[in-house]
Design an enzyme around this catalytic site. Structure first.
Site, PDB file in Angstrom:
ATOM      1  N   ARG A  67       0.849  -1.188   0.000  1.00 26.94           N
ATOM      2  CA  ARG A  67       0.000   0.000   0.000  1.00 26.94           C
ATOM      3  C   ARG A  67       0.886   1.239   0.000  1.00 26.94           C
ATOM      4  O   ARG A  67       1.377   1.654   1.056  1.00 26.94           O
ATOM      5  CB  ARG A  67      -0.912   0.001   1.231  1.00 26.94           C
ATOM      6  N   ASP A  69       1.778   5.171  -0.109  1.00 25.02           N
ATOM      7  CA  ASP A  69       1.127   6.338   0.483  1.00 25.02           C
ATOM      8  C   ASP A  69       0.735   7.344  -0.588  1.00 25.02           C
ATOM      9  O   ASP A  69       1.173   7.269  -1.735  1.00 25.02           O
ATOM     10  CB  ASP A  69       2.078   7.018   1.476  1.00 25.02           C
ATOM     11  N   ARG A 214      10.961   5.975   4.048  1.00 25.19           N
ATOM     12  CA  ARG A 214      10.881   7.429   4.238  1.00 25.19           C
ATOM     13  C   ARG A 214      11.537   7.864   5.543  1.00 25.19           C
ATOM     14  O   ARG A 214      12.145   8.940   5.614  1.00 25.19           O
ATOM     15  CB  ARG A 214       9.423   7.878   4.180  1.00 25.19           C
TER      16      ARG A 214
END
Length: 265
Positions: A67, A69, A214
């Protein structure tokens, strides 16, 4: 009814088993609220499912390998769906692309066994994170990078990220709300390279925690900008404390480069 005659009707024949389709998808995440379907939001999963319904004349849930972002793009996301309607592979590719918006494209499609699932089948993922290092704001690469006005020490960042190579508890780089059952992950390769005014992080691993890449990128930014020494990342890793890591880097700089499976066509 006479002797030997057969009753009319009888049990209906079993429904045909659904066909599982694997599709490889490229998308620009800038205008999406992420991969997963959300109420009143434009998502990659949502537009894919709408296209599948058009091509196959019936709904189907599209499952992705991960998934991404909001704002994160993919050069090769892998997904699958089941449907009882049979179509030639070329017709699936052309049909889906006909019904998809311009910022999503199906690159390949093929029938796979029912045991294939893009999330659960053994694979490795390749992520890339990009900084643009220059005083002027990005224009052509707007929404595709983290803009750094000051200089970045790519060599120090490369040295630091080597601490992640191997199998480690990655709790320090795990976002709140991560649904993974455990924080241990394997990084097969980590590198930071400069190409002109672009600095790129590349991470290859068998799986990643929520926001892991990230958060690593945010920690490396502190090192590259001189606020931290290269050994800081190793200390953060050992601490298992998210509070010691850097900020979560902007999503726009992240790209899912590709997903490799143990058995490819």
């Amino acid at each position: 009814m006479g002797a030997g005659s057969q009753p009319r009707g009888g049990p209906s024949p079993p429904a045909p088993r659904p066909i599982r389709w694997r599709i490889d998808v490229e998308y620009d995440g800038l205008a999406f609220a992420g991969w997963q379907v959300q109420p009143d939001a434009r998502t990659v999963q949502g537009v894919l499912e709408a296209a599948v319904e058009q091509v196959f004349q019936g709904p189907a849930r599209v499952h992705g390998a991960g998934r991404t972002d909001a704002g994160v793009s993919a050069r090769q996301q892998v997904a699958c769906f089941d449907h009882q309607v049979r179509r030639p592979a070329k017709a699936v590719i052309h049909g889906l692309n006909h019904h998809l918006p311009d910022d999503v494209a199906v690159l390949a499609a093929r029938e796979v066994g029912e045991d294939f699932h893009p999330r659960h089948s053994p694979h490795r993922k390749v992520y890339r994170y990009t900084w643009l290092e220059r005083p002027a704001r990005p224009v052509l690469e707007r929404g595709r990078c983290w803009h750094s006005r000051g200089p970045l020490d790519a060599e120090a960042m490369h040295q630091a990220v080597q601490a992640l190579v191997g199998t480690h508890d990655m709790s320090s780089f795990r976002a709140a709300g991560c649904s993974a059952t455990h924080p241990v992950r394997t990084i097969e390769e980590g590198s930071v390279r400069r190409d002109g005014d672009r600095v790129e992080l590349r991470l290859v691993g068998t799986g990643f925690l929520r926001h892991q890449v990230r958060i690593v990128a945010g920690t490396l930014h502190d090192i590259g900008s001189g606020r931290r020494k290269p050994g800081h990342l190793e200390s953060v890793l050992a601490s298992r404390d998210r509070g010691l890591a850097g900020r979560t880097a902007p999503a726009e700089g992240l790209l899912l480069e590709r997903i490799d499976y143990d058995e490819e066509p």
